[in-house]
Design an enzyme around this catalytic site. Sequence first.
Site, PDB file in Angstrom:
ATOM      1  N   SER A  11      -4.030   6.078  -7.122  1.00 59.57           N
ATOM      2  CA  SER A  11      -2.682   5.703  -7.542  1.00 59.57           C
ATOM      3  C   SER A  11      -1.886   5.001  -6.445  1.00 59.57           C
ATOM      4  O   SER A  11      -1.166   4.027  -6.717  1.00 59.57           O
ATOM      5  CB  SER A  11      -1.929   6.939  -8.033  1.00 59.57           C
ATOM      6  OG  SER A  11      -1.866   7.945  -7.039  1.00 59.57           O
ATOM      7  N   GLY A 133       6.200   7.139   5.087  1.00 58.22           N
ATOM      8  CA  GLY A 133       7.599   7.289   4.712  1.00 58.22           C
ATOM      9  C   GLY A 133       7.726   7.877   3.330  1.00 58.22           C
ATOM     10  O   GLY A 133       6.737   8.112   2.637  1.00 58.22           O
ATOM     11  N   SER A 135       7.711   7.830  -0.178  1.00 55.60           N
ATOM     12  CA  SER A 135       7.271   6.757  -1.073  1.00 55.60           C
ATOM     13  C   SER A 135       6.237   7.262  -2.075  1.00 55.60           C
ATOM     14  O   SER A 135       5.042   7.196  -1.805  1.00 55.60           O
ATOM     15  CB  SER A 135       6.666   5.613  -0.251  1.00 55.60           C
ATOM     16  OG  SER A 135       5.681   6.118   0.653  1.00 55.60           O
ATOM     17  N   ALA A 137       3.896   6.953  -5.229  1.00 57.93           N
ATOM     18  CA  ALA A 137       3.245   5.834  -5.909  1.00 57.93           C
ATOM     19  C   ALA A 137       3.903   5.542  -7.248  1.00 57.93           C
ATOM     20  O   ALA A 137       4.061   4.369  -7.636  1.00 57.93           O
ATOM     21  CB  ALA A 137       1.763   6.142  -6.113  1.00 57.93           C
ATOM     22  N   LYS A 188       3.992  17.409   6.965  1.00 54.57           N
ATOM     23  CA  LYS A 188       4.960  17.638   5.891  1.00 54.57           C
ATOM     24  C   LYS A 188       4.266  18.093   4.624  1.00 54.57           C
ATOM     25  O   LYS A 188       4.857  18.806   3.799  1.00 54.57           O
ATOM     26  CB  LYS A 188       5.802  16.378   5.642  1.00 54.57           C
ATOM     27  CG  LYS A 188       5.017  15.125   5.274  1.00 54.57           C
ATOM     28  CD  LYS A 188       4.865  14.913   3.785  1.00 54.57           C
ATOM     29  CE  LYS A 188       4.029  13.675   3.488  1.00 54.57           C
ATOM     30  NZ  LYS A 188       3.869  13.433   2.043  1.00 54.57           N
ATOM     31  N   ASP A 241      10.324  11.851   4.745  1.00 58.07           N
ATOM     32  CA  ASP A 241       9.112  12.118   3.975  1.00 58.07           C
ATOM     33  C   ASP A 241       9.034  13.591   3.580  1.00 58.07           C
ATOM     34  O   ASP A 241       8.573  13.943   2.484  1.00 58.07           O
ATOM     35  CB  ASP A 241       7.889  11.710   4.801  1.00 58.07           C
ATOM     36  CG  ASP A 241       6.694  11.342   3.932  1.00 58.07           C
ATOM     37  OD1 ASP A 241       6.807  11.400   2.697  1.00 58.07           O
ATOM     38  OD2 ASP A 241       5.646  10.982   4.498  1.00 58.07           O
ATOM     39  N   SER A 251       5.270  15.011  -6.204  1.00 51.31           N
ATOM     40  CA  SER A 251       4.499  15.489  -5.053  1.00 51.31           C
ATOM     41  C   SER A 251       3.371  16.408  -5.501  1.00 51.31           C
ATOM     42  O   SER A 251       3.610  17.505  -6.019  1.00 51.31           O
ATOM     43  CB  SER A 251       5.420  16.235  -4.084  1.00 51.31           C
ATOM     44  OG  SER A 251       4.665  16.985  -3.159  1.00 51.31           O
ATOM     45  N   ARG A 252       2.158  15.980  -5.255  1.00 52.15           N
ATOM     46  CA  ARG A 252       1.007  16.814  -5.634  1.00 52.15           C
ATOM     47  C   ARG A 252       0.946  18.084  -4.776  1.00 52.15           C
ATOM     48  O   ARG A 252       0.469  19.121  -5.234  1.00 52.15           O
ATOM     49  CB  ARG A 252      -0.278  15.992  -5.509  1.00 52.15           C
ATOM     50  CG  ARG A 252      -0.579  15.478  -4.124  1.00 52.15           C
ATOM     51  CD  ARG A 252      -1.669  14.444  -4.090  1.00 52.15           C
ATOM     52  NE  ARG A 252      -1.262  13.179  -4.681  1.00 52.15           N
ATOM     53  CZ  ARG A 252      -1.997  12.066  -4.656  1.00 52.15           C
ATOM     54  NH1 ARG A 252      -3.178  12.092  -4.078  1.00 52.15           N
ATOM     55  NH2 ARG A 252      -1.570  10.968  -5.196  1.00 52.15           N
ATOM     56  N   ASN A 253       1.433  18.008  -3.527  1.00 47.84           N
ATOM     57  CA  ASN A 253       1.441  19.192  -2.670  1.00 47.84           C
ATOM     58  C   ASN A 253       2.433  20.229  -3.192  1.00 47.84           C
ATOM     59  O   ASN A 253       2.134  21.425  -3.244  1.00 47.84           O
ATOM     60  CB  ASN A 253       1.785  18.799  -1.231  1.00 47.84           C
ATOM     61  CG  ASN A 253       0.677  18.002  -0.585  1.00 47.84           C
ATOM     62  OD1 ASN A 253      -0.308  18.545  -0.130  1.00 47.84           O
ATOM     63  ND2 ASN A 253       0.827  16.679  -0.570  1.00 47.84           N
TER      64      ASN A 253
END
Length: 337
Positions: A11, A133, A135, A137, A188, A241, A251-253
């Site tokens: 992605s 930074g 950002s 997708a 992060k 970030d 955010s997948r995390n």
Amino acid sequence: MAKIGIIGGGSWGIALAALLEKNGHQITVWSALEQEIAMLQEKHEHKMLPGVKLGEQVVFTADDQIAVEGQELLVMSVASSFTRKTACRLSALVPPNQKILNVAKGIEEHTLMTLSEIIEQEIPQADVAVMSGPSHAEEVGRGVPTTIVVGAKTKKTAESIRNLFMNEVFRVYISPDILGMELGGSLKNVVALAAGIADGLGYGDNTKAALITRGITEIARLGTAMGGKFETFCGLTGIGDLIVTCASMHSRNRRAGILIGQGRTYEEAMAEVGMAVEGVHSAKAAMALALKYQVQLPIIEQVNQILFAGKSADQAVKELMLRDRKLEVSDLPWPEA
């Protein structure tokens, strides 16, 4: 117009391909996954990034030579766990002084190397830069205004890459602090797992603010000990970030952390998210670096205990809250009595 090869068809690579195509560049997208290339060739769209269409002139290939030869810039956008393998695979095709921009984030667990260091080791003839930074997708692909940083060893390289990417919705700053940028971008993700775990436990904004604020303190503590610049951790690739990764459902995390907080194992959470969860891969490396540089990372330590030692998330939060009483900023003096 420049010829640009995107190495990695996920992605983030596709979002950047869309951005660069709109800037008028000639784009080739490479993936090691034949089924991913087949999907892109058929639909000119990635299933993980619906609505972001690439033009018919974009080339999709699994051929290493087509992807690399004649490109002004190679954008390395593969998951951190595949960075070394991919760099090694392409190395013999890369000409001297080839600009390679790494846009992935992570630390290799067994070597403790950043991704740019891995690429430099496997492709020593390349001029390696990084981009990092706040950002996602999903937003970059849709043209949502975004600000990011390119780090390089020379100002000339940083400026040349900036000129390829920058437009009215994608502002690019430049920096010489590659190490600080990469550490901020990698660590992060571990803190974002903690933020997600707190969300999964049902905690609120107070908890999230505390994790973000104390999290950037941990990141800067380790990062400066390793040679990164404090100012970098105060900027877009540090606190910027961290905020977006801890707060957004893109955010997948964070999403994986929510599932872990609800009782899933990290393996179950990663499978449900369906994409690379870089914080899991970076968590052990972060603790190894903390030991090496003799710094304390209490939040990241508790994330490791939850992920790999079977500690309950509730217990981890209690231990964080009941740590030794301390000053918030240890070198601030009290006034004389």
